[in-house]
Design a protein around this motif. Structure first.
Motif, PDB file in Angstrom:
ATOM      1  N   ALA A 180       0.704  -1.016  -0.061  1.00 34.40           N
ATOM      2  CA  ALA A 180      -0.088  -0.030  -0.061  1.00 34.40           C
ATOM      3  C   ALA A 180       0.932   1.264   0.077  1.00 34.40           C
ATOM      4  O   ALA A 180       0.644   2.224  -0.669  1.00 34.40           O
ATOM      5  N   THR A 181       1.864   1.232   0.706  1.00 28.21           N
ATOM      6  CA  THR A 181       2.779   2.218   0.662  1.00 28.21           C
ATOM      7  C   THR A 181       3.380   2.464  -0.647  1.00 28.21           C
ATOM      8  O   THR A 181       3.652   3.647  -0.941  1.00 28.21           O
ATOM      9  N   ALA A 182       3.963   1.369  -1.464  1.00 28.53           N
ATOM     10  CA  ALA A 182       4.428   1.808  -2.698  1.00 28.53           C
ATOM     11  C   ALA A 182       3.255   2.047  -3.586  1.00 28.53           C
ATOM     12  O   ALA A 182       3.646   3.064  -4.640  1.00 28.53           O
ATOM     13  N   ALA A 183       2.085   1.579  -3.482  1.00 25.28           N
ATOM     14  CA  ALA A 183       1.061   2.236  -4.286  1.00 25.28           C
ATOM     15  C   ALA A 183       0.771   3.651  -4.002  1.00 25.28           C
ATOM     16  O   ALA A 183       0.590   4.354  -5.052  1.00 25.28           O
ATOM     17  N   TYR A 184       0.794   4.100  -2.827  1.00 27.10           N
ATOM     18  CA  TYR A 184       0.476   5.649  -2.601  1.00 27.10           C
ATOM     19  C   TYR A 184       1.865   6.311  -3.077  1.00 27.10           C
ATOM     20  O   TYR A 184       1.582   7.374  -3.790  1.00 27.10           O
TER      21      TYR A 184
END
Length: 190
Positions: A180-184
């Motif tokens: 999710a951090t990567a997607a953000y």
């Protein structure tokens, strides 16, 4: 994966922008069949790393997309018919790699670990050597002070008590959080 048929993906290009909250983001991309061009592109962004690119045969291709947003950096790379060895010194940041295809091999603290196919791997701040073999992967880089602050706030531990003891997520929930951090970072950097 890069769109191999699209001529506008070839060569290097970049853009800078500001999001609705005033955070500056920078995006750059490169698609090339020249190992030296790819090495120079990466060296200009990560001058503290040492890299060796080894094309396997004719037809090697290198793709990189880098989006920088304050304390986060998102990078997507793809190496077709090539191996890239990266030597990272101790740095005040961590890397979280998401292997989509290919093979990772990591040497850290006298040990070794490999990952094939798909998975998530943590690259700790203490320095490491990493091989990408014919990979399609994305990496999020986070400043160590940010990681330690979040660990302190979420766990109640003092920053001095936080240790990096492994290179894979400790749980499925931790893996999802990193993804999710990567997607953000990727979305916010655009």
């Amino acid at each position: 994966m890069p769109d191999r048929g699209s001529p506008d993906r070839r060569g290097s290009r970049g853009a800078t922008g500001t999001d609705s909250q005033g955070q500056v983001s920078r995006i750059s991309k490169l698609f090339t069949r020249e190992a030296d061009e790819h090495a120079a592109y990466l060296a200009s962004r990560y001058d503290d790393h040492q890299r060796r690119l080894r094309p396997h045969t004719q037809g090697s291709e290198f793709f990189a997309e880098v989006a920088e947003l304050d304390g986060l950096t998102y990078a997507r790379t793809s190496y077709t018919k090539a191996t890239v060895e990266t030597i990272c010194p101790a740095m005040p940041m961590i890397f979280v790699g998401h292997l989509h295809a290919g093979r990772y091999h990591l040497r850290w603290r006298g040990g070794e670990m490999s990952m094939v196919g798909k998975g998530v791997m943590l690259f700790p701040p203490g320095g490491f050597t990493h091989l990408n073999d014919c990979t399609d992967n994305s990496v999020v880089t986070v400043r160590l002070d940010v990681v330690l602050r979040v660990a302190e706030e979420s766990s109640g531990l003092n920053r001095d008590q936080v240790r990096f003891t492994g290179v894979t997520p400790i749980s499925e929930n931790a893996r999802r959080q990193w993804l999710a951090t990567a997607a953000y970072a990727r979305h916010a950097g655009r």
